[in-house]
Enzyme design. Structure first.
Site, PDB file in Angstrom:
ATOM      1  N   TYR A 236     -10.158  -1.173  -6.755  1.00  0.00           N
ATOM      2  CA  TYR A 236      -9.046  -0.324  -7.481  1.00  0.00           C
ATOM      3  C   TYR A 236      -8.667  -0.912  -8.850  1.00  0.00           C
ATOM      4  O   TYR A 236      -7.372  -0.712  -9.204  1.00  0.00           O
ATOM      5  CB  TYR A 236      -7.888   0.159  -6.582  1.00  0.00           C
ATOM      6  CG  TYR A 236      -8.350   0.465  -5.362  1.00  0.00           C
ATOM      7  CD1 TYR A 236      -8.697   1.943  -5.316  1.00  0.00           C
ATOM      8  CD2 TYR A 236      -8.390  -0.334  -4.306  1.00  0.00           C
ATOM      9  CE1 TYR A 236      -9.358   2.564  -4.043  1.00  0.00           C
ATOM     10  CE2 TYR A 236      -8.756   0.173  -2.836  1.00  0.00           C
ATOM     11  CZ  TYR A 236      -9.210   1.454  -3.040  1.00  0.00           C
ATOM     12  OH  TYR A 236      -9.674   2.299  -1.696  1.00  0.00           O
TER      13      TYR A 236
ATOM     14  N   TYR B  20       1.512   0.456  -8.160  1.00  0.00           N
ATOM     15  CA  TYR B  20       1.894   0.113  -7.177  1.00  0.00           C
ATOM     16  C   TYR B  20       2.727  -0.991  -6.859  1.00  0.00           C
ATOM     17  O   TYR B  20       3.051  -1.423  -5.943  1.00  0.00           O
ATOM     18  CB  TYR B  20       0.640  -0.049  -6.310  1.00  0.00           C
ATOM     19  CG  TYR B  20      -0.418   0.898  -6.216  1.00  0.00           C
ATOM     20  CD1 TYR B  20      -0.297   2.169  -5.975  1.00  0.00           C
ATOM     21  CD2 TYR B  20      -1.784   0.725  -6.258  1.00  0.00           C
ATOM     22  CE1 TYR B  20      -1.403   3.258  -5.832  1.00  0.00           C
ATOM     23  CE2 TYR B  20      -2.937   1.281  -6.248  1.00  0.00           C
ATOM     24  CZ  TYR B  20      -2.678   2.917  -6.179  1.00  0.00           C
ATOM     25  OH  TYR B  20      -3.543   3.583  -6.211  1.00  0.00           O
TER      26      TYR B  20
ATOM     27  N   PRO C 113     -14.387   0.795   4.762  1.00  0.00           N
ATOM     28  CA  PRO C 113     -13.973  -0.292   4.277  1.00  0.00           C
ATOM     29  C   PRO C 113     -13.971  -0.405   2.899  1.00  0.00           C
ATOM     30  O   PRO C 113     -15.356  -0.149   2.383  1.00  0.00           O
ATOM     31  CB  PRO C 113     -14.010  -1.527   4.969  1.00  0.00           C
ATOM     32  CG  PRO C 113     -15.506  -1.457   5.335  1.00  0.00           C
ATOM     33  CD  PRO C 113     -15.549   0.172   5.953  1.00  0.00           C
ATOM     34  N   GLY C 114     -13.064  -0.419   1.909  1.00  0.00           N
ATOM     35  CA  GLY C 114     -13.149  -0.542   0.358  1.00  0.00           C
ATOM     36  C   GLY C 114     -12.661  -1.827   0.131  1.00  0.00           C
ATOM     37  O   GLY C 114     -13.368  -2.946  -0.333  1.00  0.00           O
ATOM     38  N   ARG C 115     -11.451  -1.832   0.038  1.00  0.00           N
ATOM     39  CA  ARG C 115     -10.912  -3.133  -0.667  1.00  0.00           C
ATOM     40  C   ARG C 115     -10.734  -4.474   0.190  1.00  0.00           C
ATOM     41  O   ARG C 115     -11.138  -5.343  -0.533  1.00  0.00           O
ATOM     42  CB  ARG C 115      -9.133  -2.853  -0.361  1.00  0.00           C
ATOM     43  CG  ARG C 115      -8.176  -3.862  -1.045  1.00  0.00           C
ATOM     44  CD  ARG C 115      -6.891  -3.717  -0.748  1.00  0.00           C
ATOM     45  NE  ARG C 115      -6.170  -2.076  -0.843  1.00  0.00           N
ATOM     46  CZ  ARG C 115      -5.621  -1.531  -1.766  1.00  0.00           C
ATOM     47  NH1 ARG C 115      -5.557  -2.352  -2.741  1.00  0.00           N
ATOM     48  NH2 ARG C 115      -5.427  -0.286  -1.807  1.00  0.00           N
TER      49      ARG C 115
ATOM     50  N   CYS D 204       2.300   0.147 -25.218  1.00  0.00           N
ATOM     51  CA  CYS D 204       3.495   0.672 -25.494  1.00  0.00           C
ATOM     52  C   CYS D 204       4.383   1.185 -24.044  1.00  0.00           C
ATOM     53  O   CYS D 204       4.687   2.530 -24.325  1.00  0.00           O
ATOM     54  CB  CYS D 204       3.789   1.499 -26.697  1.00  0.00           C
ATOM     55  SG  CYS D 204       2.764   0.683 -27.952  1.00  0.00           S
ATOM     56  N   GLU D 205       4.355   0.197 -23.127  1.00  0.00           N
ATOM     57  CA  GLU D 205       5.096   0.811 -21.862  1.00  0.00           C
ATOM     58  C   GLU D 205       5.778  -0.222 -21.377  1.00  0.00           C
ATOM     59  O   GLU D 205       4.907  -1.222 -21.157  1.00  0.00           O
ATOM     60  CB  GLU D 205       4.239   1.635 -21.032  1.00  0.00           C
ATOM     61  CG  GLU D 205       3.407   2.806 -21.545  1.00  0.00           C
ATOM     62  CD  GLU D 205       3.472   3.926 -20.561  1.00  0.00           C
ATOM     63  OE1 GLU D 205       4.186   4.001 -19.507  1.00  0.00           O
ATOM     64  OE2 GLU D 205       2.899   4.957 -20.815  1.00  0.00           O
TER      65      GLU D 205
ATOM     66  N   ARG E 100      -2.917  -1.381 -10.941  1.00  0.00           N
ATOM     67  CA  ARG E 100      -2.269  -1.519  -9.931  1.00  0.00           C
ATOM     68  C   ARG E 100      -0.789  -1.859  -9.927  1.00  0.00           C
ATOM     69  O   ARG E 100      -0.004  -1.591  -9.215  1.00  0.00           O
ATOM     70  CB  ARG E 100      -3.093  -2.466  -8.917  1.00  0.00           C
ATOM     71  CG  ARG E 100      -4.280  -1.940  -8.571  1.00  0.00           C
ATOM     72  CD  ARG E 100      -5.003  -2.634  -7.272  1.00  0.00           C
ATOM     73  NE  ARG E 100      -4.335  -2.481  -6.234  1.00  0.00           N
ATOM     74  CZ  ARG E 100      -3.694  -3.391  -5.586  1.00  0.00           C
ATOM     75  NH1 ARG E 100      -3.392  -4.627  -6.292  1.00  0.00           N
ATOM     76  NH2 ARG E 100      -2.844  -3.078  -4.427  1.00  0.00           N
TER      77      ARG E 100
ATOM     78  N   GLY F  37      -8.729   0.845   5.123  1.00  0.00           N
ATOM     79  CA  GLY F  37      -7.408   0.519   4.966  1.00  0.00           C
ATOM     80  C   GLY F  37      -7.055  -1.028   5.216  1.00  0.00           C
ATOM     81  O   GLY F  37      -5.806  -1.273   4.948  1.00  0.00           O
TER      82      GLY F  37
HETATM   83  C1  LIG Z   1      -9.726   5.160   0.102  1.00  0.00           C
HETATM   84  C2  LIG Z   1     -10.150   5.416   1.287  1.00  0.00           C
HETATM   85  C3  LIG Z   1     -10.877   4.638   2.050  1.00  0.00           C
HETATM   86  C4  LIG Z   1     -11.123   2.905   1.676  1.00  0.00           C
HETATM   87  O1  LIG Z   1      -9.714   2.420   1.752  1.00  0.00           O
HETATM   88  P1  LIG Z   1      -9.651   0.926   1.719  1.00  0.00           P
HETATM   89  O2  LIG Z   1      -7.986   0.626   1.865  1.00  0.00           O
HETATM   90  O3  LIG Z   1     -10.043   0.559   0.470  1.00  0.00           O
HETATM   91  O4  LIG Z   1     -10.151   0.259   2.717  1.00  0.00           O
HETATM   92  C5  LIG Z   1     -11.674   5.011   3.167  1.00  0.00           C
HETATM   93  N1  LIG Z   1     -11.828   6.307   3.539  1.00  0.00           N
HETATM   94  C6  LIG Z   1     -10.922   7.159   2.894  1.00  0.00           C
HETATM   95  C7  LIG Z   1     -10.950   8.583   3.504  1.00  0.00           C
HETATM   96  C8  LIG Z   1     -10.279   6.847   1.800  1.00  0.00           C
HETATM   97  O5  LIG Z   1      -9.599   7.930   1.054  1.00  0.00           O
END
Ligand SMILES: *Cc1c(COP(=O)(O)O)cnc(C)c1O
Length: 420
Positions: free
Chosen positions: A373, A316, A274-276, A344-345, A312, A239
């Site tokens: 994402y 968002y 962590p992802g993002r 076309c949006e 995105r 997150g």
């Molecule tokens: C999407 C998600 C993440 C990763 O979130 P980021 O904002 O990309 O760090 C981690 N855990 C869970 C359960 C998620 O759904």
């Protein structure tokens, strides 16, 4: 920090000129930097030094095999949310014992898949899911190791669509009910309780919601332990936000400090997802201007990339920095433009009233911070291709996903051969 800079007047990924890749693969395409992915992982790992931490990269942010492998080679685990992602993580070389399975709607088949592969942990998000898992594990003669995802009812102060920790959100088990649920779960024969999980949202730009959620987690651990439940592992989710448009976001180091302050003395193994943060700024979307169109009140740069390639902005209201691939001269004339795609949006808009150096048809642009994402959310809307993904490492680049062309997609469609 990332490794996309102008070199000899051309935007480059590490030591490769973006224009060179564009020439070879055609636009639009995603381009990722290995050094940037590795650096972000390293910075996050260093922020957690001294904690018993495992970093399980959230595969959904960018699930390309080569990206996962880059992280697996650095020691990362994986957080997956589907059987498909589980396959990817394993194929990329993530050890099963570093894989966590999250998600609100895991099917019987997916739970069985996770058990068969002996992954580290399945995160339980509801009681019905718990009972299905107990059943499936029983049929397979296994014991499923689980963490319970709690919904702490904390507002992450992020975009509504990526806020996941409020009582009205579909995620996790209400924190006020967790004691009852765990008491009942402890009597199930095929469930082994490892601990708790939490994930309150994505693109958080403040630390306070994390702190509030961790404090709640800590209190719940104390109550459960007093009742004889061991609680050996806490999954703190992901997150942490990234700066998309020069905004300030908390540093991983400061995030690590909050974790240490609130949870450091609990004697629990800690998982992070962590992802993002790892891949967001490690990717760009490279696109070409198709037309410059003078509207009644606006000038439009119409690109060959669209909302189906990068959702995105339309999904968002995300703002991504957009830069020219050929470095503009100092003091170059700025023109106020709307940057749009051909779909076309009206929502197919990357930026409105943006001041960019004057651009012409044929010019290359880069939409920055598109590593997370981005490609994973792409669709074929308007029967457009799924665009290639390219990974750069120092002076070399590799096409890590080929273009999936409209012709290929068409080959999966059939005209029914009705009897009458
Ligand atoms: C999407 C998600 C993440 C990763 O979130 P980021 O904002 O990309 O760090 C981690 N855990 C869970 C359960 C998620 O759904």
């Amino acid at each position: 920090m990332d490794h996309f800079d102008y070199k000899n007047g051309i935007l480059s990924a590490e030591d490769v000129a973006i224009s060179e890749i564009a020439e070879a693969v055609g636009t639009p395409f995603y381009c990722y930097s290995t050094a940037t992915i590795e650096r972000h992982y390293q910075v996050f790992a260093e922020a957690l030094e001294g904690l018993p931490a495992t970093i399980c990269y959230a595969v959904k942010a960018n699930s390309n095999l080569a990206v996962i492998k880059t992280l697996a080679d650095k020691g990362a685990g994986a957080d997956v949310v589907s059987s498909g992602e589980l396959m990817r993580a394993l194929k990329a070389g993530v050890p099963a014992k570093k894989i966590v399975f999250s998600g609100v709607g895991k099917t019987r088949d997916e739970l069985a898949h996770a058990l068969k592969e002996d992954i580290l942990q399945i995160n339980i998000e509801s009681e019905p899911e718990l009972h299905v898992l107990n059943e499936v594990a029983g049929e397979m003669g296994k014991k499923a190791e689980v963490a319970f995802r709690i919904n702490p009812d904390i507002d992450a102060h992020t975009h509504d669509k990526i806020s996941t920790g409020r009582s009205e959100d579909k995620f996790g088990i209400e924190w006020t009910r967790i004691h009852d649920v765990i008491t009942r779960a402890s009597k199930l024969p095929h469930i082994k309780i490892a601990g708790l999980a939490i994930h309150i949202g994505s693109q958080l730009t403040e630390l306070q919601p994390f702190r509030d959620a961790f404090i709640r987690l800590r209190d719940i651990v104390a109550i459960l332990r007093a009742d004889g439940h061991a609680m050996t592992r806490l999954d703190l989710g992901g997150g942490l936000g990234i700066p998309y448009d020069d905004a300030r976001t908390p540093s991983p180091a400061d995030y690590g400090k909050v974790v240490k302050e609130v949870l450091g003395d609990l004697d629990c193994d800690l998982l992070f997802e962590p992802g993002r943060l790892i891949v967001g700024n490690a990717g760009i979307l490279v696109t070409k201007v198709v037309y410059v169109k003078e509207g009644a009140t606006r000038r439009f740069l119409i690109l060959d990339a669209a909302m189906n390639d990068l959702m995105r902005p339309s999904l968002y209201d995300a703002k991504h920095n957009i830069v020219a691939v050929i470095e503009p001269n100092e003091g170059a004339n700025l023109e106020r433009v709307d940057v749009v795609g051909p779909v076309c949006e009206t929502g197919d808009t990357f930026a409105t009233e943006l001041d960019l150096p004057a651009a012409e048809a044929g010019d290359l642009l880069a939409i920055r911070s598109a590593g997370a994402y981005g490609a994973v959310m792409a669709s074929t809307y308007n029967s457009r291709d799924l665009i290639p993904e390219v990974l750069v490492k120092k002076g070399a680049y590799s096409i890590i996903r080929e273009r999936i062309a409209a012709e290929t997609m068409l080959s999966y469609e059939n005209l029914p051969n009705w009897e009458s």
